[in-house]
Design a protein around this motif. Structure first.
Motif, mmCIF file in Angstrom:
data_model
loop_
_atom_site.group_PDB
_atom_site.id
_atom_site.type_symbol
_atom_site.label_atom_id
_atom_site.label_comp_id
_atom_site.label_asym_id
_atom_site.label_seq_id
_atom_site.Cartn_x
_atom_site.Cartn_y
_atom_site.Cartn_z
ATOM 1 N N HIS A 212 -17.203 -40.997 3.411
ATOM 2 C CA HIS A 212 -16.725 -39.662 3.040
ATOM 3 C C HIS A 212 -17.517 -38.575 3.769
ATOM 4 O O HIS A 212 -16.937 -37.579 4.218
ATOM 5 N N LYS A 213 -18.811 -38.768 3.893
ATOM 6 C CA LYS A 213 -19.647 -37.769 4.573
ATOM 7 C C LYS A 213 -19.245 -37.625 6.041
ATOM 8 O O LYS A 213 -19.110 -36.507 6.562
ATOM 9 N N LEU A 214 -19.035 -38.743 6.703
ATOM 10 C CA LEU A 214 -18.701 -38.697 8.129
ATOM 11 C C LEU A 214 -17.284 -38.184 8.364
ATOM 12 O O LEU A 214 -17.045 -37.389 9.275
ATOM 13 N N LYS A 215 -16.346 -38.643 7.564
ATOM 14 C CA LYS A 215 -14.962 -38.199 7.749
ATOM 15 C C LYS A 215 -14.817 -36.709 7.440
ATOM 16 O O LYS A 215 -14.171 -35.970 8.185
ATOM 17 N N ASN A 216 -15.417 -36.265 6.354
ATOM 18 C CA ASN A 216 -15.257 -34.869 5.947
ATOM 19 C C ASN A 216 -16.023 -33.896 6.833
ATOM 20 O O ASN A 216 -15.563 -32.775 7.074
ATOM 21 N N ASN A 217 -17.191 -34.306 7.311
ATOM 22 C CA ASN A 217 -18.062 -33.378 8.039
ATOM 23 C C ASN A 217 -18.076 -33.572 9.554
ATOM 24 O O ASN A 217 -18.494 -32.662 10.279
ATOM 25 N N ILE A 218 -17.628 -34.731 10.026
ATOM 26 C CA ILE A 218 -17.716 -35.025 11.455
ATOM 27 C C ILE A 218 -16.335 -35.253 12.086
ATOM 28 O O ILE A 218 -15.891 -34.484 12.945
ATOM 29 N N PHE A 219 -15.667 -36.294 11.667
ATOM 30 C CA PHE A 219 -14.474 -36.744 12.375
ATOM 31 C C PHE A 219 -13.224 -35.924 12.070
ATOM 32 O O PHE A 219 -12.486 -35.546 12.986
ATOM 33 N N ILE A 220 -12.963 -35.636 10.800
ATOM 34 C CA ILE A 220 -11.722 -34.940 10.451
ATOM 35 C C ILE A 220 -11.675 -33.514 11.005
ATOM 36 O O ILE A 220 -10.632 -33.097 11.529
ATOM 37 N N PRO A 221 -12.756 -32.711 10.940
ATOM 38 C CA PRO A 221 -12.679 -31.367 11.523
ATOM 39 C C PRO A 221 -12.355 -31.376 13.016
ATOM 40 O O PRO A 221 -11.543 -30.572 13.487
ATOM 41 N N VAL A 222 -12.970 -32.285 13.759
ATOM 42 C CA VAL A 222 -12.682 -32.376 15.196
ATOM 43 C C VAL A 222 -11.265 -32.889 15.412
ATOM 44 O O VAL A 222 -10.530 -32.403 16.285
ATOM 45 N N ARG A 223 -10.867 -33.877 14.623
ATOM 46 C CA ARG A 223 -9.519 -34.416 14.757
ATOM 47 C C ARG A 223 -8.458 -33.351 14.506
ATOM 48 O O ARG A 223 -7.483 -33.230 15.252
ATOM 49 N N ASP A 224 -8.647 -32.543 13.464
ATOM 50 C CA ASP A 224 -7.659 -31.519 13.147
ATOM 51 C C ASP A 224 -7.576 -30.466 14.245
ATOM 52 O O ASP A 224 -6.488 -29.957 14.555
ATOM 53 N N ALA A 225 -8.726 -30.127 14.844
ATOM 54 C CA ALA A 225 -8.719 -29.154 15.942
ATOM 55 C C ALA A 225 -7.958 -29.704 17.149
ATOM 56 O O ALA A 225 -7.220 -28.976 17.815
ATOM 57 N N LEU A 226 -8.118 -30.994 17.439
ATOM 58 C CA LEU A 226 -7.404 -31.612 18.559
ATOM 59 C C LEU A 226 -5.916 -31.752 18.264
ATOM 60 O O LEU A 226 -5.087 -31.690 19.176
ATOM 61 N N CYS A 227 -5.576 -31.926 16.992
ATOM 62 C CA CYS A 227 -4.164 -32.082 16.614
ATOM 63 C C CYS A 227 -3.354 -30.834 16.925
ATOM 64 O O CYS A 227 -2.160 -30.912 17.218
ATOM 65 N N VAL A 228 -3.991 -29.680 16.848
ATOM 66 C CA VAL A 228 -3.289 -28.421 17.121
ATOM 67 C C VAL A 228 -2.774 -28.418 18.555
ATOM 68 O O VAL A 228 -1.642 -28.006 18.838
ATOM 69 N N ASP A 229 -3.594 -28.923 19.499
ATOM 70 C CA ASP A 229 -3.196 -28.962 20.904
ATOM 71 C C ASP A 229 -2.213 -30.089 21.191
ATOM 72 O O ASP A 229 -1.349 -29.976 22.051
ATOM 73 N N ALA A 230 -2.372 -31.208 20.491
ATOM 74 C CA ALA A 230 -1.543 -32.383 20.770
ATOM 75 C C ALA A 230 -0.170 -32.307 20.124
ATOM 76 O O ALA A 230 0.653 -33.199 20.296
ATOM 77 N N ASN A 231 0.090 -31.238 19.351
ATOM 78 C CA ASN A 231 1.387 -31.035 18.710
ATOM 79 C C ASN A 231 1.760 -32.215 17.817
ATOM 80 O O ASN A 231 2.861 -32.762 17.897
ATOM 81 N N VAL A 232 0.827 -32.612 16.985
ATOM 82 C CA VAL A 232 1.078 -33.696 16.050
ATOM 83 C C VAL A 232 0.865 -33.180 14.630
ATOM 84 O O VAL A 232 0.244 -32.147 14.416
ATOM 85 N N THR A 233 1.388 -33.926 13.689
ATOM 86 C CA THR A 233 1.267 -33.548 12.287
ATOM 87 C C THR A 233 -0.072 -34.015 11.742
ATOM 88 O O THR A 233 -0.403 -35.195 11.829
ATOM 89 N N MET A 234 -0.860 -33.106 11.181
ATOM 90 C CA MET A 234 -2.186 -33.470 10.704
ATOM 91 C C MET A 234 -2.139 -34.224 9.387
ATOM 92 O O MET A 234 -2.913 -35.134 9.163
ATOM 93 N N TYR A 235 -1.232 -33.839 8.508
ATOM 94 C CA TYR A 235 -1.172 -34.467 7.199
ATOM 95 C C TYR A 235 0.207 -35.085 7.022
ATOM 96 O O TYR A 235 1.203 -34.369 6.943
ATOM 97 N N PRO A 236 0.302 -36.404 6.956
ATOM 98 C CA PRO A 236 1.604 -37.077 7.008
ATOM 99 C C PRO A 236 2.427 -36.911 5.748
ATOM 100 O O PRO A 236 1.920 -36.659 4.667
ATOM 101 N N SER A 237 3.733 -37.077 5.920
ATOM 102 C CA SER A 237 4.644 -37.144 4.791
ATOM 103 C C SER A 237 4.543 -38.532 4.177
ATOM 104 O O SER A 237 3.773 -39.377 4.634
ATOM 105 N N LEU A 238 5.353 -38.794 3.172
ATOM 106 C CA LEU A 238 5.338 -40.110 2.536
ATOM 107 C C LEU A 238 5.627 -41.202 3.557
ATOM 108 O O LEU A 238 4.982 -42.252 3.577
ATOM 109 N N ASN A 239 6.575 -40.956 4.446
ATOM 110 C CA ASN A 239 6.938 -41.955 5.438
ATOM 111 C C ASN A 239 5.867 -42.124 6.515
ATOM 112 O O ASN A 239 5.893 -43.080 7.286
ATOM 113 N N GLY A 240 4.911 -41.199 6.568
ATOM 114 C CA GLY A 240 3.837 -41.314 7.542
ATOM 115 C C GLY A 240 2.617 -42.039 7.007
ATOM 116 O O GLY A 240 1.677 -42.286 7.753
ATOM 117 N N LEU A 241 2.626 -42.388 5.725
ATOM 118 C CA LEU A 241 1.495 -43.095 5.136
ATOM 119 C C LEU A 241 1.471 -44.546 5.597
ATOM 120 O O LEU A 241 2.517 -45.131 5.873
#
Length: 282
Positions: A212-241
């Motif tokens: 939880h510490k690594l995902k919340n403080n390290i990986f997810i913030p960087v991932r979400d910033a990259l998602c903006v450029d990659a034109n992908v959905t950051m938080y999936p719908s039910l079908n994306g789970l």
């Protein structure tokens, strides 16, 4: 199809993408080769994430990765607690959607571009069998992994520096000044208090907290910033789970009426509903 990689994970950031030969993995072939590829997950209590590990048993893919690391390097270097911690961190990065820089995934012969760059059991399974090369440097007491997010071409660098009994971990995107790097200080003894190759679950503790510490403080913030450029959905719908999460919903939370309605919404959810609640379709 696989091609020999010309560049290890510790390569220079200045090297261009075109000068790197990637090792290609066909995702369809990976799934076909899986022992349980065509079987429904019967035991939903099997730990798939690092955070699902317990004192008696590590998660499936973390255990596989640690065992392979020990087998591969035990004869050539003295493995220590920092090594096991870094390998565990690498496994958590896979769960967050990052993969090694010198590998590329294809699905049916095409570049794999997941719309939801998050947990994918197929990808975690694939790389839990591949130990990163040359990610440690004994002379300067540091670790380095080059990763990238599925759907993005930006190289991310994970650097760990030993400082006493702590590991200073930094995750950044060197070529992007608009994306702030993230750092965290980890006490190694809290997460890897001892070395026990016969019982790895005794070696690794407090993994839910670590994940939880690594995902919340390290990986997810960087991932979400990259998602903006990659034109992908950051938080999936039910079908994306992932299938595992949908299966848990079907088994634990939905009654027959709700399950049949969900199954009528699309072919994938119908397939999963029939796999886990087939008696209701008879």
């Amino acid at each position: 199809m696989e091609t020999k990689c010309d560049m290890e994970s510790g390569g220079s950031d200045t090297a261009s993408t075109s000068s790197v030969t990637f090792q290609i993995h066909n995702l369809e072939t990976v799934v076909e080769e899986s022992e349980d590829a065509n079987k429904a997950i019967s035991d939903l209590n099997v730990g798939l994430l690092v955070e699902d590990s317990t004192k008696s048993e590590l998660s499936k893919y973390l255990a596989s990765l640690l065992q392979r690391f020990i087998q591969q390097y035990q004869s050539e270097l003295e493995i220590n607690q920092f090594d096991l911690l870094l390998v565990t961190i690498y496994c958590i990065s896979l769960e967050a959607g990052f993969i090694p820089w010198n590998h590329q995934i294809e699905d049916n012969g095409k570049d794999f571009r997941s719309r939801y760059p998050s947990y994918d059991r197929r990808i975690v399974r694939l790389f839990s069998a591949i130990v990163p090369n040359n990610f440690y440097n004994r002379s300067n007491r540091s670790y380095r992994l080059n990763l990238y997010l599925q759907g993005s071409d930006e190289r991310c660098v994970l650097v760990g520096i030993r400082s006493g009994d702590f590991l200073c971990l930094t995750f950044s995107v060197p070529r992007r000044t608009d994306i702030c790097g993230k750092s965290v200080l980890l006490p190694v003894a809290r997460y890897v208090p001892l070395l026990n190759y016969q019982k790895l679950s005794l070696s690794c503790q407090n993994l839910k907290e670590l994940s939880h510490k690594l995902k919340n403080n390290i990986f997810i913030p960087v991932r979400d910033a990259l998602c903006v450029d990659a034109n992908v959905t950051m938080y999936p719908s039910l079908n994306g789970l992932p299938d595992e999460v949908v299966a848990m919903l079907l088994v634990k939370y939905l009654d027959k009426k709700a399950t049949l309605r969900l199954a009528a919404s699309c072919s994938r959810l119908r397939m999963l509903a029939m796999a886990y609640r087939g008696k209701w379709f008879a």
